[in-house]
Design a protein around this motif. Structure first.
Motif, short mmCIF file in Angstrom:
data_model
loop_
_atom_site.label_atom_id
_atom_site.label_comp_id
_atom_site.label_asym_id
_atom_site.label_seq_id
_atom_site.Cartn_x
_atom_site.Cartn_y
_atom_site.Cartn_z
N ARG A 140 -14.97 -38.01 -1.86
CA ARG A 140 -14.75 -36.74 -2.54
C ARG A 140 -13.38 -36.17 -2.18
NH1 ARG A 140 -19.03 -34.45 -0.76
NH2 ARG A 140 -20.41 -35.20 -2.42
N GLY A 141 -12.93 -36.46 -0.96
CA GLY A 141 -11.61 -35.98 -0.54
C GLY A 141 -10.47 -36.76 -1.14
N GLY A 142 -10.76 -37.94 -1.73
CA GLY A 142 -9.73 -38.72 -2.41
C GLY A 142 -9.10 -39.78 -1.52
N LEU A 143 -8.71 -40.90 -2.14
CA LEU A 143 -8.12 -42.03 -1.40
C LEU A 143 -6.77 -41.66 -0.79
CD1 LEU A 143 -8.86 -45.00 -3.85
CD2 LEU A 143 -10.01 -44.49 -1.68
N LEU A 144 -6.04 -40.74 -1.41
CA LEU A 144 -4.71 -40.39 -0.89
C LEU A 144 -4.76 -39.78 0.50
CD1 LEU A 144 -2.97 -38.96 -4.09
CD2 LEU A 144 -2.68 -41.21 -3.03
N LYS A 178 -5.54 -40.35 8.17
CA LYS A 178 -6.60 -40.43 9.18
C LYS A 178 -6.24 -41.52 10.19
CE LYS A 178 -9.92 -39.03 5.64
NZ LYS A 178 -9.90 -37.62 6.01
N GLY A 179 -6.10 -41.14 11.42
CA GLY A 179 -5.74 -42.09 12.47
C GLY A 179 -6.90 -42.95 12.91
N PRO A 180 -6.65 -43.92 13.78
CA PRO A 180 -7.69 -44.84 14.25
C PRO A 180 -8.90 -44.13 14.86
CG PRO A 180 -5.52 -45.63 14.91
CD PRO A 180 -5.33 -44.27 14.34
#
Length: 448
Positions: A161-165, A170-172
């Motif tokens: 929902r937040g989108g692939l972009l 997002k870090g490890p």
């Protein structure tokens, strides 16, 4: 007698340090004595004690023994002796007069039965009770992981929902945190699937979007499978349970009279070994049955420096009986019985081009949509570059990419072995890339 190549011997090493140490002991000046015959190779080498270490190798059904205190198997002395035998074969004396310590070991091995003594078959009532108890245990496990499944289901939906972009930001730790939650929820398989997000290169080209969406889709399908498991066909239920971490006990599998068993001469196409973040060694051996035309995966684990018992040798053919774990696309198997191995075997049937591979791959995905390592054969492949990346080109001119992190030294090895010509190849289809395992040159199989 089967004389392995240096590449095959290297595949038997428990780690790179042992192999390096073994290479250092592969000179004849290091050894007090050494000899061989058709069934066994042996040698004595000066160690830290007052008496030399005694090392011996079964040449018929590859196995090692050494009197040194090392916990690694095979140890550096066994590796050094075998490497020396391969490199300096003419320096070895062939004799049928085996020392007592060699003869005792080999005679003891020869006296062992080739197969495990079968247990008396349980009566119908006992089998029914065992099946009911197993079902009860698995249902309880499914109830225990229900909370984790619900949590991950919501997590995946929020993620998309937040989108692939937003993924590259997002870090490890973001992925590791959720993966750890799945382990806590007793669903380590789901945790491993979450970890695969952090293996995607989000800063190289535009392919990462497809990879991320594909991984999210696989997790979503698995979660739906868990929630609706009672409505699935029996074999698909087995796949779902295995993927989330409800694995079947190997001992139980080997004793299961109903399990699929195949006796065959198995070509050992290659071995992959990795150490994960938890210091767990994961070893994969890829096999192909010459008569059954079936592929198989033998999976072994070892924690830290614990040895792995290697029952097969990469690059050889082994007489063995395998027992397959149940599933809609049964690939993983356990070894029930193993016999002698050979370095002589014929070239198997192969696909002619990438179109045929894609058709087969699609059939596999229709049975097992979570497939990520599919062993295959294709003839007449040639390494080429395209858009600054390496690919394998088929006889029709179509290409398939190698993984971005594929070892360049292995690629040079393929080019050196083939002399720049196209070669028949075994490889793993991993998503949209291919990972070579070995090539056939002049009728002989070479490991990569």
């Amino acid at each position: 007698m089967n004389q392995l190549t240096e590449e095959q011997i290297a595949q038997l090493s428990p780690d790179t340090a042992s192999l390096a140490a073994g290479k250092g002991l592969a000179g004849t000046s290091k050894w007090v004595s050494f000899a061989y015959n058709e069934r066994v190779l042996w040698g004595e080498i000066k160690g830290s004690g007052s008496t030399p270490y005694r090392s011996q190798i079964d040449l018929t059904n590859t196995a090692f023994k050494c009197s040194c205190p090392s916990r690694k198997f095979p140890c550096k002395h066994g590796l050094g002796l075998y490497l020396m035998f391969t490199r300096n074969f003419a320096d070895f004396t062939k004799t049928e007069n085996e020392p007592v310590w060699v003869k005792e070991w080999m005679d003891k091995r020869a006296s062992k039965p080739a197969t495990t003594e079968p247990k008396p078959e349980a009566d119908v009532e006992t089998v029914a009770k065992q099946a009911k108890a197993k079902e009860k245990r698995q249902n309880k496990r499914l109830e225990e992981i229900a909370g984790g499944v619900a949590e991950l289901d919501l997590w995946v939906k929020d993620l998309l929902r937040g989108g692939l972009l937003a993924f590259p930001e997002k870090g490890p730790q973001f992925w590791k945190k959720t993966a750890a939650r799945m382990v806590d929820a007793k669903a380590p398989g789901l945790g491993n699937m979450v970890k695969e997000f952090q293996e995607i290169n989000y800063f190289s080209g535009n392919t990462w979007q497809g990879e991320a969406l594909q991984q999210a889709t696989k997790i979503f399908m698995l979660l739906e499978g868990v929630k609706n498991i009672d409505a699935l066909p029996t074999l698909v239920q087995e796949d779902v349970k295995s993927l989330i971490g409800i694995s079947r006990n190997q001992k139980e599998l080997l004793e299961d009279a109903a399990a699929e068993k195949i006796k065959d001469i198995w070509l050992v196409l290659g071995r992959q070994r990795e150490v994960n973040d938890e210091d767990l060694t994961i070893q994969r051996d890829w096999l192909y049955g010459t008569q059954s035309k079936r592929f198989a995966l033998i999976l072994n684990f070892a924690y830290r420096s614990a040895p792995i018992q290697n029952l097969v040798v990469p690059g050889t053919a082994t007489q063995a009986e395998l027992v397959f774990y149940p599933g809609n696309y049964p690939l993983r198997a356990a070894i029930k019985m193993v016999g002698s191995n050979s370095t002589q075997f014929s070239i198997p049937e192969m696909f002619g081009n990438w179109d045929a591979v894609q058709e087969y791959y699609t059939q596999i995905l229709s049975k097992f949509p979570w497939a990520d390592n599919i062993p295959l054969f294709v003839k007449d492949l040639l390494p080429v570059t395209h858009a600054s990346k390496w690919h394998l080109r088929d006889s029709d001119g179509y290409i398939m990419p190698l993984p971005a992190d594929f070892d360049i030294q292995k690629l040079y090895q393929i080019l050196a072995i083939s002399g720049g010509a196209s070669v028949h190849m075994s490889f793993l289809r991993q998503k949209d890339t291919v990972v070579p395992l070995g090539v056939w040159v002049d009728g002989k199989y070479k490991l990569i």
